[in-house]
Scaffold this motif. Structure first.
Motif, PDB file in Angstrom:
ATOM      1  N   MET A 222       2.152 -67.052  32.658  1.00 23.56           N
ATOM      2  CA  MET A 222       1.139 -66.237  33.295  1.00 23.56           C
ATOM      3  C   MET A 222       0.525 -65.303  32.186  1.00 23.56           C
ATOM      4  SD  MET A 222       3.843 -65.188  36.404  1.00 23.56           S
ATOM      5  CE  MET A 222       5.454 -64.947  35.414  1.00 23.56           C
ATOM      6  N   GLN A 223      -0.523 -65.773  32.064  1.00 22.88           N
ATOM      7  CA  GLN A 223      -1.517 -65.341  30.980  1.00 22.88           C
ATOM      8  C   GLN A 223      -2.228 -64.058  31.107  1.00 22.88           C
ATOM      9  OE1 GLN A 223      -4.288 -64.881  28.862  1.00 22.88           O
ATOM     10  NE2 GLN A 223      -5.144 -66.772  28.664  1.00 22.88           N
ATOM     11  N   PHE A 224      -1.894 -63.177  30.410  1.00 24.13           N
ATOM     12  CA  PHE A 224      -2.849 -61.901  30.809  1.00 24.13           C
ATOM     13  C   PHE A 224      -3.406 -61.464  29.278  1.00 24.13           C
ATOM     14  CE2 PHE A 224      -0.373 -62.034  34.629  1.00 24.13           C
ATOM     15  CZ  PHE A 224      -1.158 -61.480  35.502  1.00 24.13           C
ATOM     16  N   LEU A 225      -3.565 -62.182  28.106  1.00 23.68           N
ATOM     17  CA  LEU A 225      -3.923 -62.053  27.075  1.00 23.68           C
ATOM     18  C   LEU A 225      -5.144 -61.768  26.886  1.00 23.68           C
ATOM     19  CD1 LEU A 225      -2.082 -64.811  24.869  1.00 23.68           C
ATOM     20  CD2 LEU A 225      -1.821 -62.817  24.658  1.00 23.68           C
ATOM     21  N   SER A 226      -6.196 -62.293  27.682  1.00 17.38           N
ATOM     22  CA  SER A 226      -7.699 -62.330  27.712  1.00 17.38           C
ATOM     23  C   SER A 226      -8.385 -62.847  28.438  1.00 17.38           C
ATOM     24  CB  SER A 226      -8.135 -62.492  26.151  1.00 17.38           C
ATOM     25  OG  SER A 226      -9.562 -62.430  25.989  1.00 17.38           O
ATOM     26  N   ASP A 227      -9.596 -62.611  28.593  1.00 15.23           N
ATOM     27  CA  ASP A 227     -10.258 -63.267  29.645  1.00 15.23           C
ATOM     28  C   ASP A 227     -11.344 -64.481  28.952  1.00 15.23           C
ATOM     29  OD1 ASP A 227     -11.818 -61.163  28.463  1.00 15.23           O
ATOM     30  OD2 ASP A 227     -12.485 -60.351  30.103  1.00 15.23           O
ATOM     31  N   ASN A 228     -11.098 -64.225  27.525  1.00 16.66           N
ATOM     32  CA  ASN A 228     -11.901 -65.222  26.859  1.00 16.66           C
ATOM     33  C   ASN A 228     -11.669 -66.600  26.766  1.00 16.66           C
ATOM     34  OD1 ASN A 228      -9.862 -65.454  24.932  1.00 16.66           O
ATOM     35  ND2 ASN A 228     -10.909 -64.138  23.430  1.00 16.66           N
ATOM     36  N   ALA A 229     -10.561 -67.044  27.538  1.00 18.17           N
ATOM     37  CA  ALA A 229     -10.173 -68.316  26.937  1.00 18.17           C
ATOM     38  C   ALA A 229     -10.074 -68.805  28.589  1.00 18.17           C
ATOM     39  CB  ALA A 229      -9.067 -68.618  26.215  1.00 18.17           C
ATOM     40  N   ALA A 230     -10.406 -68.304  29.418  1.00 17.52           N
ATOM     41  CA  ALA A 230     -10.275 -68.500  30.926  1.00 17.52           C
ATOM     42  C   ALA A 230     -10.854 -69.787  31.246  1.00 17.52           C
ATOM     43  CB  ALA A 230     -10.552 -67.624  31.984  1.00 17.52           C
ATOM     44  N   ALA A 231     -10.700 -70.688  32.337  1.00 22.68           N
ATOM     45  CA  ALA A 231     -11.459 -71.733  32.832  1.00 22.68           C
ATOM     46  C   ALA A 231     -12.827 -71.436  32.969  1.00 22.68           C
ATOM     47  CB  ALA A 231     -10.610 -72.367  34.101  1.00 22.68           C
ATOM     48  N   VAL A 232     -13.419 -72.745  33.169  1.00 22.72           N
ATOM     49  CA  VAL A 232     -15.092 -72.453  33.354  1.00 22.72           C
ATOM     50  C   VAL A 232     -15.271 -72.942  34.943  1.00 22.72           C
ATOM     51  CG1 VAL A 232     -17.282 -73.874  33.141  1.00 22.72           C
ATOM     52  CG2 VAL A 232     -15.476 -73.573  31.367  1.00 22.72           C
TER      53      VAL A 232
END
Lengths: 331, 331, 331, 331
Positions: free
Chosen positions: B1-11
Motif C-alpha cells: 500500500m504505497q503512499f511514498l509519492s504521487d510521482n510514479a502512479a499509474a497513467v
C-alpha cells in the motif's frame, strides 16, 4: 507519402505493449525494475560489461555523454556537419559549459584519423588555445554512411594515442549495424560512450547512453538529473528500450528501413550524392524535378540548390516506396 | 500500500488513449497538430491569451521558465525548502548559468511579501551582491499547503513593485485548484509563467510551461531545444496534456487525490504538522509507530526524527486508504 | 632585438607617473575620482556620450562586451582568425555561457557584409540552429589591416538591418586610428561597444570597454564583478587610461609603432603577405632566411611554413629597426 | 581618517620599486623571469613544494581555485557570511558553472567540523541533491578572527575523511599569521589551495593562488586564461608578489595593521562584538555614537543596527589611530 524524416514515424506495436505493461506502479526515477535491467541487457548485447542510462532525446544523450568526457575549458573534435554542431541548437555549448566544438572535414560526414589530426595538430599546447579532450563520430553519419569496424578501430586507436575520449552518436546505430552485418560491438569498438538511438527506429521517447567506461556513467547520473532529464516515470523509457532490444527488434527495424532506402537508391542510380548505406538518400535533382516529385505527393527536404534528402522509416509503406522509386526513374 | 509519492502512479486511461490515437505520423518536434493546439487550450482554461510549451519533467519546466526571467548574474527568491532548491540536483544552477537561489522562510513552505522582503531588503544595490530578478512560489507548497488567490495576488503585486518576475511551480497545481474551488486563473493570478504539472496527476511524461508573458516563451523555445528537451515525437506529449485538459480531467484527478488525503488527515487529527490542503499529509509519528505502520504494509517517507510524509495519488485504492486511516487512528 | 609582440613592451613613463600620483588613498573599486572621469574622457574623445569601464585584459574586455550583447543560446559572427576564436583560450565560451562563435572568412582577417551574410544567411530561423545576435570585428585586424570608416559603416548598417549588435576588438585601435588619420569616432562608427586597448601601446594592465549603447554598460558592471575583474584599487587602472588619453598619448604611441612597421615593410617589399597598415608585418621568408635573421639577433614568430610575423612597439629602438630593415633587404 | 577598508590603501614603496624595476622587456604572460620565480618563493615560504599563480583579484583567486576542485554539479561548503557567498557578485556561480554554495553557521564566521557536518550530513547521497565536493574557509575570517593551527588541521582532517577538498580564502592571511606567530604552513595545514592576499596588505593588483596539490594548478592555468586573467605584462604582478615576500614584508605589514587594530580594540573594550585578532574591529555603537565619531572625521561602515566595522591598514597613521582610540573611549 512522407520521406522527410524518420524522426516522427509511428511507434512500434511492441513498444506500445511494453509501455502499457509497465503501467503497474513501481518505484520512481530509475529505481524501478525495468530501469535496473538496462545494464544487463546492453552488456549482453555488446558482450562486455557496460552501463546504460535512458534519456528522452538524442541531443540529451550526446551532450550528457560528452559532458562527462570534456571539461568546460576543453574541446571536442567532430565533423563540420555533425548533428551536435549543426542541429542541436547549441546544446553542446550548454551541457559542456562553453567547451568548444572543433570542426573537421571528411567525405560523407565521416572522420578519419587524418582529418582529426588536421584539426588538432596545429593547436599549440598552450593556454591560449583550447585543447581537445574528445572526438565524436556519428554512426551512421549525417549522410547515411557507415563506419566500417576497422575505421572505427583506427579512430579509437588514434584517439587513445592522443589522450582523447571517443563518443559515438548512434542516432542511427541500428541502420549502421544492419548494413554492416557485424556484431554490435564491432560497430563501436573502442568507443567510450555510445548514444544508442531508438526514437528514429520505432521508439517513442527513449534513447540509451551506453558507457563502456563506467566512471563516466557515475557523473552522468548527476548531470542527467541536473538537466531535468530524470523522468519520474522512468520505467516507461526503460520499457521502450527493453522492447526494442528484445529479439533484436532494433536490428529488424533498421534492416527494414535500410532495405527500403536501397530500393530507392537503386532507382536513383547516378543521381546519388553519397553511397546509400543506411536509411538516408541524397540525390541530385533540379528545381523542376523536385517540384515534379512533390506534385506526385512525395514530401522531403531540399538539400542545397540542386539536391534532396529522403529518409526512410522502419514502417515505410511498400506502395509509397515503389511509387517513389518509379517516380525517380521517370524523372 | 504505497503512499511514498504521487510521482510514479499509474497513467490515466484517457492519457493512454490519447497517446495511442496520436500515433499516426505527423510533423516532428512541436510542429504537429496537437502541439499547435496547446496555446488555445490553455488560453481557454485561463480565460486569457497565453502560450504553452511541453517538456518532459517538472525540473525542466521550472528551470526553463526561470532561465527566461533571470540573467546569469541575477537571483531568484524561493523558499528554503522549495523543490528547485532542495530536490532538483542543482538544475537551476545549470539552466540559469550560475544565478543564485535566495532562500526565504515561511510557514508550511509558503512565502509572503514580508518573507521575500526579509531576503531582498538587506541586499545592497551594488555589484558586489547578486540582485534579485524573480520570485518562485510553489502551488501547492512542498508541505501541501495552498496559496489563496489573495495571497498569490499580494505576492504578485509585491514582485511587480520591486521589478521582479514571478514564477509558479505548479507540480501540484491541480490539487491546489481542486482545494480552492476557484477558477484556475485565480490560483495563479499575476504570475508570469506557470509550470503546470501533469505527471503526478495521471500523466506519463509531459508538463506544460504556461507563459502569460509571451516574450518569455520565445526565449524558451530556443532554450528547450538547447537543453535537449525538444522531443521529436512531441505529439505524444501534447496528446497527454490535451487529454488531461479535456473535460477537466486534471481537476477531477486532483480532487480525487485530495479527497483521499482529507480522509487520512481526519484520522490523523492532532498529529498533523501542516494543514492538509492538497494530497500530502505530514504527521508526527514516533519510530515505533512508523514501524507499526510499515509492518501493516504501508510505505511512506520518514520526515525528520518523529515524522512521516504520506502522499496520495489520483487513483488511490479506497481500501488502502481506509486501512491507513484506521491504522493511524489505532496508533 | 625583439619583434615578437607588442604585448610585453615597456610601460610609458607618463603611465608610471600617473599611477604613482594615484597612490593617495581614494575609495575602492570604481568609485574613486579617476574612475569617475572615464566616461567624460571618452565622451570627449569620441564626441558623443559614452560609458567606459576599465578591465585588466583585452580578453576580459572583449568577452564582457559580448556577454552583454548575446544570450547564452545565441551566436557571434567573427573572423575565423579573430583573437576571440583563436587566442583567448575559449574565453567567449565561458563568458557567454556557451554561445557560439560563427566563423566567417575574409581577406587579411577582415569581414565584409558579404562574408557575414555568407555565414548567417544559410542559418534557418528555427530552434535547431543557433541564431546570430552580434558581429565582432577587429580594428586593426589580426593581420594588421585597417577597416576604413566606410567599411565599418557598411558592416554597422548591415548588422543593424539584421538585428545584430556590433562589437569592435580594438586591441590595436590606436594603430588603426593612427593609420586612418581620421577622428576616432569614424574608425568605429556604428559600433555598440569597443574594446579600446592600451596594454599593447604603453599601458601596464588596463583596457577600456567603451559603450556607445549605455544599457550594455549597466549589465557589464555586474558581470565585471562576477568575473573577478573589479579590482579594489581600480584607481590605478583608471590612471593608466587617463594618462594614455591625455594629449593623445595613445595616438602618438600608435603612430610611433606604425612608423617603424612602415620602415620594415618598405624593406620587405614583395615579401609582404598583407598590407602593412598598423604595427604588424607578415613576410614570406624561407626556413633558411628565418634562421639567418635569428642568427643576427632578431626574434619573431614563425607564421606557417614559409612566413614570419614581426610586431613593432611604441618604443621600438631605431637602431634595431634600422638593422632589421637592412637585414631583410639583404636576404 | 579612513577606517572603511584595507582594500584601497596605498601601495608599499617596495612594491612600487619592484614594479618599476620590472619594466625592462621580458617575455609575455607568465613566461617571464619573475613569474617563474613564484613557485620557488612560495615553496621556500611554506617549506614544501607548491605551485603558485598570480591573478589580479581575490575573487578570481578564490573562484579559480574552487573551480579546479568542484565539478559544475557539485557543491562547496562555506560560512553563510563568507566573502564568496556574500560579496563576490555571484562569481562562484560563474566560475564553477552553477555549482552550489552550501551555507554553514559558526561563531565569528569560522567553521568547525561540526558546523560543516551539520550542513552535509543531511544531504542524501542521491542525484536529487547536490553533493559537496569541497570546503572553503577564510583565514582570517570575515569578522577578523583567526583559525588556530589545530582548528585548521581538524577541518582538514574532517574534509579528507569525507572526500572533500579544502580551500582557504587568505585575503588577510598575513594578518592571521601575524596574529598566530606560527610558521605560515601551520596557518594553512592540510589546505589544497590557498588564495594568498596581497592587495589589502600593500600590494597594487596581485594575489597568489598557492596550490599544495599540483594537479589543480594545471587546470587553473587554462581556466585563468579562459577567464581573461592572464595579463600579458604578468611580470608586474609577479614583481609585486616577490616584493611582498622579500624579507617577509607581507608579515611586517600584517603585524603593523594588527597592532593598530589592537590599540583600537583596547579602547573599545566591552563594546567588541568579536575578538580582535587581525585588522578588523566590530563594535557596538548607537546611532548617536556613530554620528559623533563621523563628526570627528572618522569614516567606517555601519554594521547592522547598532554596530560599526573599522578596518586598519598596513600604513595607518598613528595620529589617526590615537585619535580614534581616544574618541571611542570618550563615547
Amino acid at each position: 507519402m512522407q520521406f522527410l524524416s524518420d524522426n516522427a514515424a509511428a511507434v512500434h506495436p511492441a513498444v506500445w505493449s511494453a509501455m502499457l505493461a509497465a503501467d503497474a506502479p513501481d518505484s520512481p526515477y530509475d529505481t524501478d525494475t525495468l530501469s535496473r535491467e538496462l545494464d544487463g541487457a546492453f552488456s549482453s548485447l555488446f558482450g562486455r560489461e557496460c552501463t546504460a542510462l535512458w534519456v528522452a532525446t538524442g541531443t540529451a544523450a550526446n551532450c550528457l555523454a560528452l559532458a562527462a568526457m570534456v571539461p568546460p575549458h576543453g574541446g571536442v573534435v567532430c565533423h563540420r556537419e555533425a548533428h551536435i554542431e549543426a542541429d542541436e541548437g547549441g546544446a553542446p555549448g550548454f551541457y559542456l559549459h562553453g567547451a568548444k566544438l572543433m570542426l573537421a572535414e571528411g567525405r560523407s560526414a565521416k572522420l578519419t584519423p587524418e582529418s582529426i589530426a588536421a584539426v588538432i595538430d596545429p593547436i599549440r599546447d598552450d593556454v591560449h588555445q583550447v585543447q581537445p579532450h574528445a572526438v565524436s563520430i556519428t554512426q551512421a553519419s549525417e549522410y547515411g554512411c557507415v563506419y566500417r569496424p576497422q575505421e572505427v578501430a583506427a579512430i579509437a586507436a588514434f584517439a587513445k594515442a592522443r589522450g582523447l575520449r571517443l563518443h559515438m552518436d548512434g542516432a542511427r546505430f541500428a541502420n549502421a549495424v544492419a548494413y554492416l552485418g557485424c556484431a554490435p560491438a564491432e560497430a563501436c569498438g573502442g568507443v567510450d560512450a555510445l548514444s544508442f538511438g531508438f526514437v528514429k527506429n520505432g521508439g517513442l521517447g527513449a534513447e540509451a547512453i551506453v558507457f563502456f567506461e563506467p566512471g563516466l556513467a557515475d557523473v552522468v547520473r548527476y548531470r542527467r538529473k541536473r538537466a531535468g532529464h530524470l523522468q519520474s516515470k522512468g520505467r516507461f523509457l526503460a520499457a521502450q528500450i527493453l522492447a526494442m532490444l528484445k529479439d533484436d527488434l532494433w536490428l529488424q527495424n533498421g534492416r527494414a528501413a535500410n532495405a527500403v532506402a536501397a530500393e530507392i537508391a537503386a532507382a536513383a542510380g547516378p543521381r546519388l550524392l553519397h553511397p546509400v548505406e543506411a536509411n538516408e538518400i541524397f540525390l541530385t535533382v533540379s528545381d523542376e524535378e523536385r517540384a515534379e516529385l512533390r506534385s506526385q505527393g512525395f514530401s522531403f527536404y531540399d538539400w542545397g540548390v540542386d539536391g534532396a534528402r529522403l529518409v526512410t522509416s522502419w514502417n515505410a509503406d511498400p506502395d509509397h516506396v515503389g511509387a517513389l522509386a518509379k517516380a525517380i526513374r521517370a524523372l
